[in-house]
Enzyme design. Structure first.
Site, PDB file in Angstrom:
ATOM      1  N   ASN A 171      -4.650  13.516  25.328  1.00  0.00           N
ATOM      2  CA  ASN A 171      -3.589  12.756  25.998  1.00  0.00           C
ATOM      3  C   ASN A 171      -3.851  12.555  27.483  1.00  0.00           C
ATOM      4  O   ASN A 171      -3.230  11.690  28.102  1.00  0.00           O
ATOM      5  CB  ASN A 171      -2.233  13.419  25.734  1.00  0.00           C
ATOM      6  CG  ASN A 171      -1.856  13.296  24.249  1.00  0.00           C
ATOM      7  OD1 ASN A 171      -2.436  12.491  23.524  1.00  0.00           O
ATOM      8  ND2 ASN A 171      -0.920  14.104  23.804  1.00  0.00           N
ATOM      9  N   CYS A 222       1.524   7.519  16.193  1.00  0.00           N
ATOM     10  CA  CYS A 222       2.186   8.362  15.178  1.00  0.00           C
ATOM     11  C   CYS A 222       3.618   7.880  14.946  1.00  0.00           C
ATOM     12  O   CYS A 222       4.310   7.485  15.858  1.00  0.00           O
ATOM     13  CB  CYS A 222       2.251   9.806  15.663  1.00  0.00           C
ATOM     14  SG  CYS A 222       0.653  10.575  15.670  1.00  0.00           S
TER      15      CYS A 222
HETATM   16  C1  EPZ Z   1       3.326  11.538  24.447  1.00  0.00           C
HETATM   17  O1  EPZ Z   1       3.986  10.554  23.677  1.00  0.00           O
HETATM   18  C2  EPZ Z   1       2.213  12.066  23.568  1.00  0.00           C
HETATM   19  N1  EPZ Z   1       1.283  10.980  23.234  1.00  0.00           N
HETATM   20  C3  EPZ Z   1       2.784  12.662  22.288  1.00  0.00           C
HETATM   21  O2  EPZ Z   1       1.687  13.301  21.627  1.00  0.00           O
HETATM   22  C4  EPZ Z   1       3.805  13.752  22.626  1.00  0.00           C
HETATM   23  O3  EPZ Z   1       4.440  14.171  21.434  1.00  0.00           O
HETATM   24  C5  EPZ Z   1       4.858  13.213  23.604  1.00  0.00           C
HETATM   25  O4  EPZ Z   1       4.218  12.633  24.758  1.00  0.00           O
HETATM   26  C6  EPZ Z   1       5.796  14.315  24.081  1.00  0.00           C
HETATM   27  O5  EPZ Z   1       5.046  15.310  24.724  1.00  0.00           O
HETATM   28  C7  EPZ Z   1       0.360  10.634  24.149  1.00  0.00           C
HETATM   29  O6  EPZ Z   1       0.292  11.197  25.231  1.00  0.00           O
HETATM   30  C8  EPZ Z   1      -0.580   9.521  23.756  1.00  0.00           C
HETATM   31  P1  EPZ Z   1       7.562  10.550  25.398  1.00  0.00           P
HETATM   32  P2  EPZ Z   1       5.074   9.575  24.412  1.00  0.00           P
HETATM   33  O7  EPZ Z   1       7.693   9.226  26.052  1.00  0.00           O
HETATM   34  O8  EPZ Z   1       4.678   9.373  25.810  1.00  0.00           O
HETATM   35  C9  EPZ Z   1      12.022   9.340  24.255  1.00  0.00           C
HETATM   36  C10 EPZ Z   1       0.194  13.827  19.918  1.00  0.00           C
HETATM   37  O9  EPZ Z   1       0.424  14.486  18.899  1.00  0.00           O
HETATM   38  N2  EPZ Z   1      11.740   8.106  25.003  1.00  0.00           N
HETATM   39  O10 EPZ Z   1       7.375  11.767  26.228  1.00  0.00           O
HETATM   40  O11 EPZ Z   1       5.272   8.403  23.525  1.00  0.00           O
HETATM   41  C11 EPZ Z   1      11.224   9.415  22.959  1.00  0.00           C
HETATM   42  O12 EPZ Z   1      11.900   8.736  21.920  1.00  0.00           O
HETATM   43  C12 EPZ Z   1       1.203  12.797  20.380  1.00  0.00           C
HETATM   44  O13 EPZ Z   1      -0.798  13.975  20.664  1.00  0.00           O
HETATM   45  C13 EPZ Z   1      12.785   7.215  25.235  1.00  0.00           C
HETATM   46  O14 EPZ Z   1      13.903   7.434  24.814  1.00  0.00           O
HETATM   47  O15 EPZ Z   1       6.382  10.501  24.336  1.00  0.00           O
HETATM   48  C14 EPZ Z   1      11.148  10.891  22.710  1.00  0.00           C
HETATM   49  O16 EPZ Z   1      12.351  11.327  22.096  1.00  0.00           O
HETATM   50  C15 EPZ Z   1       2.289  12.563  19.359  1.00  0.00           C
HETATM   51  N3  EPZ Z   1      12.524   6.071  25.947  1.00  0.00           N
HETATM   52  C16 EPZ Z   1      11.078  11.479  24.116  1.00  0.00           C
HETATM   53  O17 EPZ Z   1      11.556  10.461  25.004  1.00  0.00           O
HETATM   54  C17 EPZ Z   1      11.275   5.793  26.444  1.00  0.00           C
HETATM   55  O18 EPZ Z   1      11.104   4.749  27.102  1.00  0.00           O
HETATM   56  C18 EPZ Z   1       9.665  11.880  24.556  1.00  0.00           C
HETATM   57  O19 EPZ Z   1       8.831  10.749  24.431  1.00  0.00           O
HETATM   58  C19 EPZ Z   1      10.232   6.723  26.195  1.00  0.00           C
HETATM   59  C20 EPZ Z   1      10.481   7.874  25.477  1.00  0.00           C
END
Ligand code: EPZ
Length: 429
Positions: free
Chosen positions: A23, A117
């Site tokens: 990541n 994912c």
């Molecule tokens: C990153 O995803 C990682 N992926 C994910 O890892 C990881 O699970 C996640 O961060 C949390 O740590 C990469 O870095 C490529 P978020 P990301 O935005 O950035 C909500 C793996 O296994 N949200 O931190 O997409 C969202 O729905 C992968 O390596 C909003 O509501 O995750 C979630 O509930 C899977 N609005 C929470 O925030 C937004 O605009 C965290 O999401 C963005 C997110």
């Protein structure tokens, strides 16, 4: 179709070297286009998501040269301004970092909506809110996000939810904007800090990464750099859990102990012995696993990306454990597969109640996503009998050479292609 075939019961023993953080790499590679010079990136993991990002960069004429197994050079000097909408974009979620990077470089960007994912809704409202705060306008048309601004200006950005992706995208968009941008309620994950360190090595002015307030003062020019990516905390955690699940004795090398604190604490609570050294940890488990409760949280809480793996381990613990998924809406899709192996788990929304069982038994299973696949590998290593895992392309998106690394630790695992039965000595005899 490629599959893993695992015959469980072998205690993992030996040493395994952890690769660069997936990541972090998936954020740093798009970030390099903000430079007007060549960037050398070391400790790049050899995983399919990195290859996909390289292909996407090639779409806008950014050259990615492979120097050796773990080092690449990214040359953005002949980049062309065009929409990034090839079908690969939908296969890797981190493609949306090109929104922030292209907006930061050209004040405009058009990128297809991301994939990645699938465990519940994955909105991007916080990304778009941040872009708007910097003075950009956006629309979504036929599955493509278009963002543009006459002139990006620094501003305060308060995130309604802690979002790794939104934090990274707004850092990318603001690093060359006019003036100061203050990100509040920002994500503190190690890969956010790694991105900030990478950009600062190019001449950016980013302070506070790793805290929930990050200040980005825009600069005019970003030079080339040579930078080494941090080790992957989730790959390391996965091997720590695999060692505990098989009652083994494994030394995990090339790690940052500070990034593993939450995982180490929970494994010790379950009766695992962990010896920490400067750049490695040794994991052994000689006593029965104890139950414990897990609540996944943004860093420095227990990482959501370790939730499926630790749940596999809890299936074999004495007693009842509660796993509360605090980040994603639906990250228990792997549970049905574990129940086919004899696990006793009931899920209600974001809570899983796990009753430990004496043993798991091998059976054909399917990897639903990257970490769900890792959970099935862990269960298969500990189970009696043979576990077949389909859809391993999910696993190989994020785990470098996992089959060979496990073989080197004494696991009975092999990779087969569809249509050929695993050679089973008993059957042949
Ligand atoms: C990153 O995803 C990682 N992926 C994910 O890892 C990881 O699970 C996640 O961060 C949390 O740590 C990469 O870095 C490529 P978020 P990301 O935005 O950035 C909500 C793996 O296994 N949200 O931190 O997409 C969202 O729905 C992968 O390596 C909003 O509501 O995750 C979630 O509930 C899977 N609005 C929470 O925030 C937004 O605009 C965290 O999401 C963005 C997110």
């Amino acid at each position: 179709m490629e599959k893993f075939v695992i015959t469980g019961g072998n205690a993992l023993r030996g040493r395994v070297k952890i690769g660069g953080a997936k990541n972090a790499a998936l954020a740093i590679m798009p970030a390099s286009i903000l430079s007007d010079e060549v960037c050398r990136i070391k400790n790049i993991p050899n995983i399919s998501d990195v290859s996909l990002i390289s292909k996407i960069l090639a779409e806008i004429n950014v050259k990615v040269r492979i120097l050796n197994k773990t080092t690449i050079e990214i040359d953005p000097r002949n980049i062309i301004k065009k929409p990034v909408s090839c079908d690969i974009v939908r296969r890797v979620r981190a493609s949306y970092y090109l929104l922030g990077a292209l907006l930061g470089k050209f004040s405009e960007a058009s990128v297809s909506l991301p994939g990645g994912c699938n465990f519940g809704v994955r909105p991007i409202d916080q990304h778009l809110k941040g872009f708007a705060r910097l003075g950009a306008e956006y629309n979504i048309d036929s599955g493509v996000i278009n963002v543009r601004s006459k002139k990006l200006s620094g501003n305060n950005v308060y995130f309604d939810v802690v979002s790794v992706g939104a934090t990274i995208n707004i850092i990318l968009a603001s690093v060359k904007a006019d003036g100061l941008t203050v990100l509040e309620n920002a994500a503190k994950e190690p890969h956010v800090v790694d991105l900030a360190n990478f950009l600062n090595s190019m001449g950016a002015d980013i302070r506070g990464a790793g805290t929930d307030v990050i200040k980005v003062r825009g600069v005019k020019y970003l030079k080339g750099t040579s930078y080494s990516i941090i080790p992957d905390q989730i790959e390391a955690g996965t091997y720590m859990v695999a060692a505990a699940a098989t009652g083994g004795d494994v030394t995990i090398e090339n790690i940052t102990p500070k990034h593993l604190e939450a995982i180490k604490s929970k494994l010790e609570e379950m009766g695992t012995i962990i010896e920490e050294h400067e750049e490695s940890v040794n994991v052994t488990r000689k006593t029965p696993l104890k139950r414990c409760n897990i609540k996944t949280m943004p860093h420095p809480g227990f990482p959501t990306d370790m939730q499926p793996q630790i749940s596999s381990l809890l299936c074999l613990a004495d007693g009842t454990s509660i796993v509360n998924e605090g980040v994603w809406d639906n990250r228990f899709r792997y549970v049905e597969e574990l129940k086919r192996m004899g696990a006793n788990i009931s899920v209600d929304g974001k809570i899983a109640v796990i009753e430990g069982v004496k043993k798991l038994t091998g059976t054909p299973t399917k990897a639903m996503d990257l970490r769900a696949g890792a959970a099935l590998i862990i269960a298969g290593l500990a189970a009696s009998g043979e576990t077949v895992i389909e859809n391993i392309e999910h696993i190989e998106r994020g785990y470098e050479n996992i089959c060979q690394k496990l073989l080197n630790l004494g696991a009975n695992i092999r990779r087969i292609s569809e249509g050929c039965e695993p050679l089973n000595v008993a059957r042949v005899l």
